[in-house]
Design an enzyme around this catalytic site. Sequence first.
Site, short mmCIF file in Angstrom:
data_model
loop_
_atom_site.label_atom_id
_atom_site.label_comp_id
_atom_site.label_asym_id
_atom_site.label_seq_id
_atom_site.Cartn_x
_atom_site.Cartn_y
_atom_site.Cartn_z
N CYS A 80 33.73 38.38 37.20
CA CYS A 80 34.07 39.70 36.67
C CYS A 80 32.80 40.34 36.09
O CYS A 80 32.12 39.72 35.27
CB CYS A 80 35.13 39.58 35.59
SG CYS A 80 35.48 41.14 34.75
N CYS B 260 33.39 40.78 32.04
CA CYS B 260 33.49 39.67 31.08
C CYS B 260 32.96 38.34 31.60
O CYS B 260 32.91 37.37 30.86
CB CYS B 260 34.94 39.51 30.62
SG CYS B 260 36.00 38.70 31.83
N CYS C 63 41.35 41.50 36.28
CA CYS C 63 40.78 40.29 35.69
C CYS C 63 41.79 39.66 34.73
O CYS C 63 42.36 40.35 33.89
CB CYS C 63 39.49 40.64 34.96
SG CYS C 63 38.78 39.24 34.06
N CYS D 48 40.04 40.08 30.95
CA CYS D 48 39.74 41.36 30.29
C CYS D 48 40.50 42.55 30.87
O CYS D 48 40.33 43.67 30.41
CB CYS D 48 38.24 41.64 30.32
SG CYS D 48 37.63 42.22 31.91
N CYS E 182 41.56 42.40 48.35
CA CYS E 182 40.62 43.45 48.74
C CYS E 182 39.94 43.94 47.46
O CYS E 182 40.57 44.62 46.64
CB CYS E 182 41.41 44.56 49.42
SG CYS E 182 40.41 45.88 50.07
FE FE Z 1 36.96 40.38 33.15
#
Ligand code: FE
Length: 135
Positions: free
Chosen positions: A46, A49, A95, A98, A118
Site C-alpha cells: 500500500c 501505509c 487496504c 488504512c 484490478c
Molecule cells: Fe494502506
Amino acid sequence: MEKAYKSEEKLKNLTLEQYEVCFLKGTEAPFTGKHLYNKEKGIYKCVVCGNKLFSSEDKFDSGTGWPSFTKPIKEKNVKLQDDLSHGMHRMEVVCGKCNAHLGHVFNDGPKPTGKRYCINSVALDFEESENRAGI
Ligand code: FE
C-alpha cells in the site's frame, strides 16, 4: 504517536494522482501505470501505509491496462466493499489497514481463484525480493 506521525509524513509525500486514487477513489488511465508490465519478483505494498497487499507470483497480464492479480497476499490484508457508483455494482478493494482505495475485483480472472484484482499502479509501492520470504 510515532505511528500517526509517520503516516502523516507519508501523506505529505503522496502525489496528487496518488491522493486522487487512494482517497477520492479515482482511477488511473489504463496502460499508464508504472507496475503494469513489471515482471520482477517481489511484493506490492500500500502506497499510503506500507501494508503488504499482493505478490508478483499472483500477477498476470489481463490486457485491461491495469496491474491484475488473482489474489491478495493474505485475504485479511485487503477489504472488499460494495461500490454502486457509475450505475454499476462492483466490489471495491481497499487496504485492510488504512482503507485506501486500491481498485476493484471481478470474477473473470484465471484459475484457480477465478478472480481479477484490478489495481491502480499509483496505489502500490513495489519492493523487489528474491523470494517470498518476509511475507
Ligand atoms: Fe494502506
